[in-house]
Design an enzyme around this catalytic site. Sequence first.
Site, PDB file in Angstrom:
ATOM      1  CD  GLU A 131      40.155  30.812  74.705  1.00 25.55           C
ATOM      2  OE1 GLU A 131      40.563  30.287  75.740  1.00 25.55           O
ATOM      3  OE2 GLU A 131      40.774  30.746  73.616  1.00 25.55           O
TER       4      GLU A 131
ATOM      5  CD  GLU B 237      53.388  43.337  44.395  1.00 28.01           C
ATOM      6  OE1 GLU B 237      54.477  43.579  44.949  1.00 28.01           O
ATOM      7  OE2 GLU B 237      52.421  44.114  44.424  1.00 28.01           O
TER       8      GLU B 237
ATOM      9  CE  LYS C 247      46.336  42.614  36.721  1.00 29.36           C
ATOM     10  NZ  LYS C 247      44.943  42.507  37.024  1.00 29.36           N
TER      11      LYS C 247
ATOM     12  CG  ASP D 216      40.462  38.374  39.357  1.00 32.03           C
ATOM     13  OD1 ASP D 216      40.156  39.545  39.066  1.00 32.03           O
ATOM     14  OD2 ASP D 216      40.044  37.383  38.740  1.00 32.03           O
TER      15      ASP D 216
ATOM     16  NE  ARG E 124      41.746  51.761  38.150  1.00 36.44           N
ATOM     17  CZ  ARG E 124      41.464  52.409  37.030  1.00 36.44           C
ATOM     18  NH1 ARG E 124      40.201  52.591  36.683  1.00 36.44           N
ATOM     19  NH2 ARG E 124      42.418  52.888  36.259  1.00 36.44           N
TER      20      ARG E 124
ATOM     21  CE1 TYR F 220      47.541  47.294  44.186  1.00 36.90           C
ATOM     22  CE2 TYR F 220      46.487  45.298  44.972  1.00 36.90           C
ATOM     23  CZ  TYR F 220      46.447  46.453  44.224  1.00 36.90           C
ATOM     24  OH  TYR F 220      45.326  46.776  43.522  1.00 36.90           O
TER      25      TYR F 220
ATOM     26  CE  LYS G  26      44.586  40.107  32.463  1.00 37.79           C
ATOM     27  NZ  LYS G  26      43.537  40.610  33.326  1.00 37.79           N
TER      28      LYS G  26
ATOM     29  CB  CYS H 123       4.669  21.962  34.191  1.00 37.79           C
ATOM     30  SG  CYS H 123       5.860  20.663  34.573  1.00 37.79           S
TER      31      CYS H 123
ATOM     32  CB  CYS I   5       2.773  17.523  34.974  1.00 36.04           C
ATOM     33  SG  CYS I   5       2.716  19.105  35.836  1.00 36.04           S
TER      34      CYS I   5
ATOM     35  CB  CYS J 211       5.576  22.762  37.970  1.00 40.02           C
ATOM     36  SG  CYS J 211       4.411  21.403  37.998  1.00 40.02           S
TER      37      CYS J 211
ATOM     38  CB  CYS K   7       4.844  17.726  38.614  1.00 37.74           C
ATOM     39  SG  CYS K   7       6.014  17.849  37.259  1.00 37.74           S
TER      40      CYS K   7
HETATM   41  S1  IVH Z   1      50.084  47.883  41.377  1.00 39.95           S
HETATM   42  C1  IVH Z   1      50.363  52.237  39.688  1.00 39.95           C
HETATM   43  N1  IVH Z   1      49.939  45.458  42.313  1.00 39.95           N
HETATM   44  O1  IVH Z   1      45.505  45.173  38.837  1.00 39.95           O
HETATM   45  C2  IVH Z   1      50.178  50.773  39.760  1.00 39.95           C
HETATM   46  N2  IVH Z   1      48.067  46.260  41.085  1.00 39.95           N
HETATM   47  O2  IVH Z   1      45.661  47.504  36.152  1.00 39.95           O
HETATM   48  C3  IVH Z   1      49.420  50.345  40.916  1.00 39.95           C
HETATM   49  N3  IVH Z   1      46.196  44.678  40.979  1.00 39.95           N
HETATM   50  O3  IVH Z   1      43.514  47.834  38.837  1.00 39.95           O
HETATM   51  C4  IVH Z   1      48.896  48.978  40.801  1.00 39.95           C
HETATM   52  N4  IVH Z   1      47.134  43.082  42.161  1.00 39.95           N
HETATM   53  O4  IVH Z   1      43.923  47.071  41.117  1.00 39.95           O
HETATM   54  C5  IVH Z   1      49.303  46.403  41.604  1.00 39.95           C
HETATM   55  N5  IVH Z   1      49.960  43.350  43.277  1.00 39.95           N
HETATM   56  C6  IVH Z   1      49.314  44.281  42.572  1.00 39.95           C
HETATM   57  C7  IVH Z   1      48.019  44.100  42.079  1.00 39.95           C
HETATM   58  C8  IVH Z   1      47.435  45.116  41.316  1.00 39.95           C
HETATM   59  C9  IVH Z   1      46.045  43.449  41.508  1.00 39.95           C
HETATM   60  C10 IVH Z   1      45.153  45.350  40.163  1.00 39.95           C
HETATM   61  C11 IVH Z   1      45.041  46.820  40.352  1.00 39.95           C
HETATM   62  C12 IVH Z   1      44.812  47.383  38.972  1.00 39.95           C
HETATM   63  C13 IVH Z   1      44.987  46.219  38.068  1.00 39.95           C
HETATM   64  C14 IVH Z   1      45.982  46.495  36.971  1.00 39.95           C
END
Ligand code: IVH
Length: 700
Positions: free
Chosen positions: A60, A138, A140, A142, A161, A251, A345, A439, A442, A457, A462
Amino acid sequence: MYQPNEIKILQSQSHNWLSYISNTGNIKEVPGTPEDLRRVLRFHENRYYVMNDPLLSDFEYDLLFKYLEKWEKADPAIITKDSPTQRVGSGLIKDFPKRQHLVPMLSLENSYNAEDLLDWDRKARELSKRDDIEYCVEPKFDGASISVVYDHDQLSRGLTRGDGETGDDITPNIKQIKTLPLSATFSQYGIEQIEIRGEVLMNKNNFKKYNEALIEEGTPPLANPRNAAAGSLRIKDPSIVSKRNLEAFLYHVSYITNNSQTGLVPKTHAGMLEMLWNLGFRSPKQEMKVVTGIQAVLRYIAMFEQKRDSLPYEIDGMVIKVNDLHLQDQLGNTSHHPRWAIAYKFKARQASSKLWGVDFQVGRTGAVTPVAKIQPVQVGGVTVSSISIHNEDYIKDKDLMIGDTILIERSGDVIPQIVKSLPELRSGNEQLIRFPKKCPVCHTALFKPQDEAVWRCININCEAQIIERIIHFVSKDAMDIRSFGEANVRRFYSLGILPDIPSIYSLDFDIIKTIEGFGNKSVENLQQAIEQSKSQPLHRIIYALGIRFVGETTAKTLAQSIHHIYDLAKLSPEKLMVLEDVGIKVANSIYEFFKNEDNLKMLQKLEQRGVSLQRKESTPVTGGLTGQTFLFTGTLQELKRSDAEEMVEKRGGKIVSGVSSKLHYLVVGEEAGSKLEKAKKISSIKILNEKDFLTLMNKS
Ligand code: IVH
């Protein structure tokens, strides 16, 4: 962002448009202006991508989208820059010019344990002379960090960045991220210009599919979704970027124009996340928590870490931020980091090990794959002792030598990968990895086709290839001949009773009975499993043949368009390419397979021995689930997801993509995530575990 009454209006408008476009209802006059239709489409984009709760089917949505596209094409004057059709611009990107971020992108200080955090909190309290601080905690994310700018409500640019001061302008690619609105009414808060930071991600599911596609085309898979996201943002063709299904979490508001002192702009970080969410962005509003004092921070982190594996995307920790923006200003920054935020971390999914040696394995298509034998090491909960290093180019790219210290990553349930070698730790005794010229099984000279990275191969007789082809044929995802397995294939082959695939169906069980470890019962089980496999659906046979580039999905597409496997032998590459997802490479490979006499003879033998090579019409068993919708989440233990879905469809049921009030059954496997949480809130949805599901299938 959308109020309940607005949702009602937009839903009813959607249906008016649909009934007008598909000419099914009683709406005969165009139900509104192009902008009205755009508003409807933006609403559904938000429901689908940001809220993960679609209110329309993909079909849709496509109808509405294509209608707008046609309308705009016929009358280009009506196009606006923020029309949902304008994400994919035409043409390739020449380069990514460097531009300055409005505010330098500082990185966060890292912490790894409770002491680090207690220390950081103590300093913040001392500096601010407060007893307890309110924090916002919150995930982090990745992924790859970006900054985006909106000018007068329009997305005007997006940067990587870079070095923090300047980044690459990747605006056309940023526009492919469907969770980022092309326009947002910041003006409603008195904001003329705003710069927001965020993270671009590829979710685990899409990453898995992407890696599978890479493997199928002979390209080494990527170590983690972060690399996939970062790499995708640098592709010079935005239409390819669009297909990667990137997502973004926003964020941090790093800059707002001064003339926004209207009193409307939030004064806390959590308020900013809420504002972004209300404007249609995906901010971590639902994942964050505002707490007072560092002990509550620690509790939330511990709780969230438990959820890490069940999240649909990768996180590598949590970020703790001072919630009050005024207090953030007061605390300020060091030369590298803000004092008002810190990253916590989680345990790394990387580990270092030693590369002891390399084995060369011959696969079913003759590809010779180097496999590194490494000092066993624990990564993300499993012990890794060998790891594919794909091909010669990969070895060069990663600068790998025998004796090297290497860094390994196991991201989610992805097969472990080598991230890099650490040449700075070399002693001088390391040895080059020498690729064989012949190989290893064989001894035929290896051959590398032009434009390919893999040595092969080319002797199709083989031994290694024959054995691997049989192993693939009987495997779970192919003919699923249980109790056969790799070890038995090797044993039977070496005894001379299993020289090729068709001989699976003429095995001498009297000989097998004499093999150590085989009792009457196990022979009976094997016999039964082989017998049952004769009526496997056609797509499984196509996949089981091991045609290069034909994975499970392609096999399904092929099976749906033919009645008998020999129909494929009649199709030219051009005809094959008409099918969905069949490109030139796949088409040529299928064509070559069916041109080969030996392959045709093999199919004849299979048919003579009772294997069905025809498509069985998928008439519903009883149709008992007609009109019922199903969604699966998490990992099933017994069934493969695709088989379970097939069971539903055979019985007349339908698989849907998201949790909404239109869903009847959510089937929950292990490590189910947000879908389960959402479904619990809708009382009409029946939540089934795998056992309940099987019971229902048996009854329906
Ligand atoms: S705040 C001035 N919040 O983690 C601070 N960073 O060095 C602004 N990252 O490269 C960053 N999740 O890209 C913030 N919830 C989150 C994040 C976050 C991932 C990354 C960010 C930065 C690295 C920390």
